[in-house]
Design an enzyme around this catalytic site. Sequence first.
Site, mmCIF file in Angstrom:
data_model
loop_
_atom_site.group_PDB
_atom_site.id
_atom_site.type_symbol
_atom_site.label_atom_id
_atom_site.label_comp_id
_atom_site.label_asym_id
_atom_site.label_seq_id
_atom_site.Cartn_x
_atom_site.Cartn_y
_atom_site.Cartn_z
ATOM 1 C CE LYS A 69 -3.959 1.955 2.555
ATOM 2 N NZ LYS A 69 -4.855 1.756 3.719
ATOM 3 C CB SER A 76 -8.038 3.826 2.914
ATOM 4 O OG SER A 76 -7.189 3.159 3.836
ATOM 5 C CB SER A 117 -8.544 1.013 5.817
ATOM 6 O OG SER A 117 -9.194 2.241 6.002
#
Length: 485
Positions: A74, A149, A173
Amino acid sequence: MDYLNQSIDSLHEQLVNKEITSEELTKETLQRIHSKEDKLNAFVTINDDATKDAAKVDADGIKGRLSGIPIAVKDNILTKGMLTTASSKILSNFMPIYSATVFEKLNQAGAINLGKTNLDEFAMGSSTETSYYGTSHNAWDHTKVPGGSSGGSATTVATGDAIAALGTDTGGSIRQPSSFNGIFGIKPTYGRVSRWGVVAFSSSLDEVGVMSKRVEDSAEVLQTIAGHDDHDATTSEREVTDWRANLNKDMHGIKIAVPKEFWHEGTDPKVLKTIDEALDTYKKLGATVEEISLPTLKHAVEVYYVIASSEASSNLQRYDGVRYGYRAKDVKNIKQLFVNSRSEGFGDEVKRRIMLGTFALSAGAYDAYFKKAAQVRTIFINELNDVLSKYDLIAGPVTTSTAFGIGEKIDDPLAMYMNDILTIPANLAGLPAASVPAGLADGMPVGLQLMAKQFDEQSIFNAAYALQEENKFYQQIPTALKEED
């Protein structure tokens, strides 16, 4: 290379037996990622130099299970010498001079970095629609959001473009996008994994975790990145157990609590039906499933957004256009530099949370908002710990619906915030939690959420593994992939 029918074990066996080299594996993986990126927008940066890293691993020899295995990261996790943006304009030119501890641990294990995946800006969002680099797309239906997210990480795993990916979880997330894309995603106990080198959103809530198609693959990656870190004083010195080696699908004697408040009035009945079927599977496997109550749950969203926004307001004050990141042009003084750099560099959602947090921390509002939220958080922690003193697991839906359409909720902040109502509790209490594929509702994936007491990730892995071996959801091919074929 299509990872839909592979596991880390099977890839490791092929690498050890020299049926394929890490360089070949990585090259094929990158080709597959590039071929789909126009449709998915899963990556901010694709690491085309990964084949060189893989060739070095081949030359040194395949050792541990992650040696030579390509993994996605990420883009709020620092990677030395590789762009790290947190999907924000204000960090669009940021090149870190050091790597996050979790990334260093993967490097030491010989894993190959495929690149940096897309996310909501500064991890603030539930759909990846707040990203400066555009929205990622759901693996099952490209007209729908992948969740957030960690939407880019979820999408690239669900489409078979990566065997596993790192994500971060502040209020759901990892679990929410895992549910939306039909994969397994786990966030560990707060303090189990170092946050050093992770772009800070909310320091008392942020956690690094793992997403994969199979439970055993996440267990392998998580135990590699877990453990105490001298750089992060919040990390625990507890020994990291071998979760993968201790996987056990025997559910006899396991007690599962189901909070009646998780059966939220706004939850899609088809989602609840799928969750009920998963809980029935546990009963058939010998587990006891009982309804309980968490009366403070109704305050979870308000408590979370006061605390998270307050901490974000503090953490994001460092982005001022002076030391690094985006700097506004044509400014006449230092105040104008600060104001213009932040106004132009931050997106609307980030600005909204900074303003909310700054207000909650202000002299006139601190006692009424931040202090009160912290007090309610303590009550909530005590409630959850009391339940987990009597039960092994807490279970329920991850989300109130399946993946929604791109653009459907982005203009309604309150509707977006309510997406997290079922995942927030685990972060407020620092508990380990996961999303396990439970089935489909109207052709879209539904995730079952499992929570356990602090540092009892093994119970989550075991229960998730038991359900996985019953429904074999990892064999499901996303609808959008079938249509493309």
